[in-house]
Design a protein around this motif. Structure first.
Motif, PDB file in Angstrom:
ATOM      1  N   LEU A   5       0.873  -1.182   0.000  1.00  0.00           N
ATOM      2  CA  LEU A   5       0.000   0.000   0.000  1.00  0.00           C
ATOM      3  C   LEU A   5       0.904   1.224   0.000  1.00  0.00           C
ATOM      4  N   ILE A   6       0.887   1.940  -1.110  1.00  0.00           N
ATOM      5  CA  ILE A   6       1.771   3.095  -1.267  1.00  0.00           C
ATOM      6  C   ILE A   6       1.071   4.326  -0.697  1.00  0.00           C
ATOM      7  N   LYS A   7       1.758   5.036   0.199  1.00  0.00           N
ATOM      8  CA  LYS A   7       1.140   6.209   0.830  1.00  0.00           C
ATOM      9  C   LYS A   7       0.649   7.190  -0.221  1.00  0.00           C
ATOM     10  N   GLY A   8      -0.540   7.731  -0.003  1.00  0.00           N
ATOM     11  CA  GLY A   8      -1.119   8.694  -0.933  1.00  0.00           C
ATOM     12  C   GLY A   8      -2.111   8.050  -1.890  1.00  0.00           C
ATOM     13  N   MET A   9      -2.037   6.719  -2.029  1.00  0.00           N
ATOM     14  CA  MET A   9      -2.937   6.065  -2.995  1.00  0.00           C
ATOM     15  C   MET A   9      -4.390   6.078  -2.501  1.00  0.00           C
ATOM     16  N   ARG A  10      -5.303   5.849  -3.434  1.00  0.00           N
ATOM     17  CA  ARG A  10      -6.724   5.774  -3.101  1.00  0.00           C
ATOM     18  C   ARG A  10      -7.052   4.345  -2.701  1.00  0.00           C
ATOM     19  N   LEU A  11      -7.865   4.235  -1.674  1.00  0.00           N
ATOM     20  CA  LEU A  11      -8.206   2.931  -1.128  1.00  0.00           C
ATOM     21  C   LEU A  11      -9.713   2.906  -0.881  1.00  0.00           C
ATOM     22  N   VAL A  12     -10.366   1.855  -1.376  1.00  0.00           N
ATOM     23  CA  VAL A  12     -11.805   1.724  -1.123  1.00  0.00           C
ATOM     24  C   VAL A  12     -11.996   0.997   0.207  1.00  0.00           C
ATOM     25  N   ALA A  13     -12.651   1.645   1.157  1.00  0.00           N
ATOM     26  CA  ALA A  13     -12.991   0.980   2.419  1.00  0.00           C
ATOM     27  C   ALA A  13     -14.307   0.246   2.182  1.00  0.00           C
ATOM     28  N   THR A  51     -16.407 -17.769   8.612  1.00  0.00           N
ATOM     29  CA  THR A  51     -15.372 -17.210   9.497  1.00  0.00           C
ATOM     30  C   THR A  51     -15.219 -15.717   9.225  1.00  0.00           C
ATOM     31  N   PHE A  52     -14.608 -15.004  10.203  1.00  0.00           N
ATOM     32  CA  PHE A  52     -14.315 -13.580  10.002  1.00  0.00           C
ATOM     33  C   PHE A  52     -13.380 -13.410   8.798  1.00  0.00           C
ATOM     34  N   VAL A  53     -12.358 -14.253   8.717  1.00  0.00           N
ATOM     35  CA  VAL A  53     -11.389 -14.158   7.626  1.00  0.00           C
ATOM     36  C   VAL A  53     -12.077 -14.363   6.276  1.00  0.00           C
ATOM     37  N   GLY A  54     -12.922 -15.374   6.202  1.00  0.00           N
ATOM     38  CA  GLY A  54     -13.626 -15.663   4.946  1.00  0.00           C
ATOM     39  C   GLY A  54     -14.509 -14.505   4.528  1.00  0.00           C
ATOM     40  N   ASN A  55     -15.248 -13.938   5.460  1.00  0.00           N
ATOM     41  CA  ASN A  55     -16.145 -12.827   5.110  1.00  0.00           C
ATOM     42  C   ASN A  55     -15.376 -11.550   4.782  1.00  0.00           C
ATOM     43  N   ALA A  56     -14.228 -11.315   5.458  1.00  0.00           N
ATOM     44  CA  ALA A  56     -13.419 -10.127   5.135  1.00  0.00           C
ATOM     45  C   ALA A  56     -12.897 -10.246   3.703  1.00  0.00           C
ATOM     46  N   MET A  57     -12.427 -11.435   3.330  1.00  0.00           N
ATOM     47  CA  MET A  57     -11.920 -11.625   1.965  1.00  0.00           C
ATOM     48  C   MET A  57     -13.039 -11.473   0.944  1.00  0.00           C
ATOM     49  N   LEU A  58     -14.184 -12.031   1.270  1.00  0.00           N
ATOM     50  CA  LEU A  58     -15.338 -11.925   0.353  1.00  0.00           C
ATOM     51  C   LEU A  58     -15.702 -10.452   0.112  1.00  0.00           C
ATOM     52  N   LYS A  59     -15.745  -9.649   1.195  1.00  0.00           N
ATOM     53  CA  LYS A  59     -16.145  -8.238   1.048  1.00  0.00           C
ATOM     54  C   LYS A  59     -15.074  -7.448   0.293  1.00  0.00           C
ATOM     55  N   ALA A  60     -13.782  -7.708   0.599  1.00  0.00           N
ATOM     56  CA  ALA A  60     -12.701  -6.966  -0.068  1.00  0.00           C
ATOM     57  C   ALA A  60     -12.677  -7.298  -1.558  1.00  0.00           C
ATOM     58  N   ARG A  61     -12.801  -8.575  -1.882  1.00  0.00           N
ATOM     59  CA  ARG A  61     -12.755  -8.989  -3.300  1.00  0.00           C
ATOM     60  C   ARG A  61     -13.937  -8.413  -4.062  1.00  0.00           C
ATOM     61  N   HIS A  62     -15.089  -8.462  -3.445  1.00  0.00           N
ATOM     62  CA  HIS A  62     -16.297  -7.940  -4.074  1.00  0.00           C
ATOM     63  C   HIS A  62     -16.124  -6.450  -4.393  1.00  0.00           C
ATOM     64  N   ALA A  63     -15.611  -5.672  -3.435  1.00  0.00           N
ATOM     65  CA  ALA A  63     -15.454  -4.225  -3.646  1.00  0.00           C
ATOM     66  C   ALA A  63     -14.353  -3.934  -4.667  1.00  0.00           C
ATOM     67  N   ALA A  64     -13.273  -4.720  -4.641  1.00  0.00           N
ATOM     68  CA  ALA A  64     -12.173  -4.490  -5.594  1.00  0.00           C
ATOM     69  C   ALA A  64     -12.650  -4.765  -7.015  1.00  0.00           C
ATOM     70  N   GLN A  65     -13.432  -5.829  -7.167  1.00  0.00           N
ATOM     71  CA  GLN A  65     -13.914  -6.158  -8.512  1.00  0.00           C
ATOM     72  C   GLN A  65     -14.946  -5.131  -8.992  1.00  0.00           C
ATOM     73  N   ALA A  66     -15.823  -4.708  -8.079  1.00  0.00           N
ATOM     74  CA  ALA A  66     -16.874  -3.764  -8.474  1.00  0.00           C
ATOM     75  C   ALA A  66     -16.316  -2.382  -8.782  1.00  0.00           C
ATOM     76  N   SER A  67     -15.233  -1.982  -8.080  1.00  0.00           N
ATOM     77  CA  SER A  67     -14.714  -0.617  -8.248  1.00  0.00           C
ATOM     78  C   SER A  67     -13.505  -0.557  -9.181  1.00  0.00           C
ATOM     79  N   GLY A  68     -12.813  -1.697  -9.355  1.00  0.00           N
ATOM     80  CA  GLY A  68     -11.573  -1.686 -10.132  1.00  0.00           C
ATOM     81  C   GLY A  68     -10.416  -1.062  -9.365  1.00  0.00           C
ATOM     82  N   GLU A  69     -10.579  -0.929  -8.024  1.00  0.00           N
ATOM     83  CA  GLU A  69      -9.525  -0.307  -7.210  1.00  0.00           C
ATOM     84  C   GLU A  69      -9.148  -1.233  -6.056  1.00  0.00           C
ATOM     85  N   VAL A  70      -8.033  -0.931  -5.384  1.00  0.00           N
ATOM     86  CA  VAL A  70      -7.637  -1.730  -4.224  1.00  0.00           C
ATOM     87  C   VAL A  70      -8.664  -1.481  -3.104  1.00  0.00           C
ATOM     88  N   ALA A  71      -9.114  -2.565  -2.469  1.00  0.00           N
ATOM     89  CA  ALA A  71     -10.167  -2.423  -1.452  1.00  0.00           C
ATOM     90  C   ALA A  71      -9.757  -3.099  -0.151  1.00  0.00           C
TER      91      ALA A  71
END
Ligand code: ITT
Length: 200
Positions: A5-13, A51-71
């Motif tokens: 994660l490079i400082k200054g970059m845009r990140l989708v929460a 699991t928490f890990v499984g759901n965190a990955m699911l949400k991050a992947r979903h947002a990254a794919q939908a936005s085209g940005e790092v999530a």
């Protein structure tokens, strides 16, 4: 491929929870331009993992794919020892469709009364996942132990904060200054691991 994660970059929460979004922003020390899934009108995926890990990955992947940005996604929750870890990954769902956490906290108290338990041990877990739109995903977890207090105390923070007193503190998360919570919470512990892995 540079998984940093490079400082200054845009990140989708990848969250629709404003309390969580505030903490994520604070725990990243203002080094990133944060835009939330809510602000981007990204749909909320069903949290179908067990699991928490499984759901965190699911949400991050979903947002990254939908936005085209790092999530970055957080999946978190309160686990109660006497309730075999419940509500756990169902912590948000215990508050019902209106996200009524006064009700969810009451439910925890009632369940403990029903089984006649005086064991008040509990812990919060936060799994953080960062996903890149082209596939890679990094995930870490943090946990804080403590005990439940009834009635709820304090109106700061969010969710179950007013009934959770972390070990070593007299105050509940609901009574704590946000800076103090961010110094020791499950989410802070997960972020320390995430920063070690992804930030130079
Ligand atoms: P997103 O999935 O959109 O991020 P959510 O609120 O549905 O939002 P979760 O599925 O991870 O998020 O549910 C976690 C729930 O656990 C959350 O709604 C809170 O009620 C509770 N929780 C997690 N971290 C907490 C914290 O630091 N303090 C209090 N409650 C917390």
């Amino acid at each position: 491929m540079n998984l940093k994660l490079i400082k200054g970059m845009r990140l989708v929460a990848a969250t629709h929870n404003p309390g969580k979004a505030r903490e994520i922003e604070a725990l990243l020390d203002g080094h990133y331009t944060i835009v939330t899934a809510g602000e981007l009108n990204l749909p909320e995926p069903d949290e179908t993992e067990s699991t928490f890990v499984g759901n965190a990955m699911l949400k991050a992947r979903h947002a990254a794919q939908a936005s085209g940005e790092v999530a970055l996604a957080d999946d978190s929750g309160l686990s109660v020892a006497a309730l075999d870890g419940a509500p756990g990954i169902y912590s948000a769902r215990w508050a019902g469709p209106t996200k009524d956490f006064a009700l969810a906290m009451k439910k925890v108290e009632q369940r403990l009364e029903e089984i006649g338990s005086t064991d008040r041990r509990a812990w919060f877990t936060s799994a953080l996942a960062v996903a890149w739109p082209d596939g890679p995903c990094v995930v870490v977890e943090g946990r804080i132990d403590g005990e439940l207090v009834f009635p709820p105390r304090g109106d700061r923070g969010f969710g179950y904060d007013p009934i959770f007193r972390p070990e070593g503190s007299e105050l509940t998360f609901g009574e704590m200054d946000p800076v103090e919570k961010d110094a020791l919470s499950h989410r802070a512990r997960a972020f320390a691991r995430l920063k070690a892995a992804l930030i130079d």
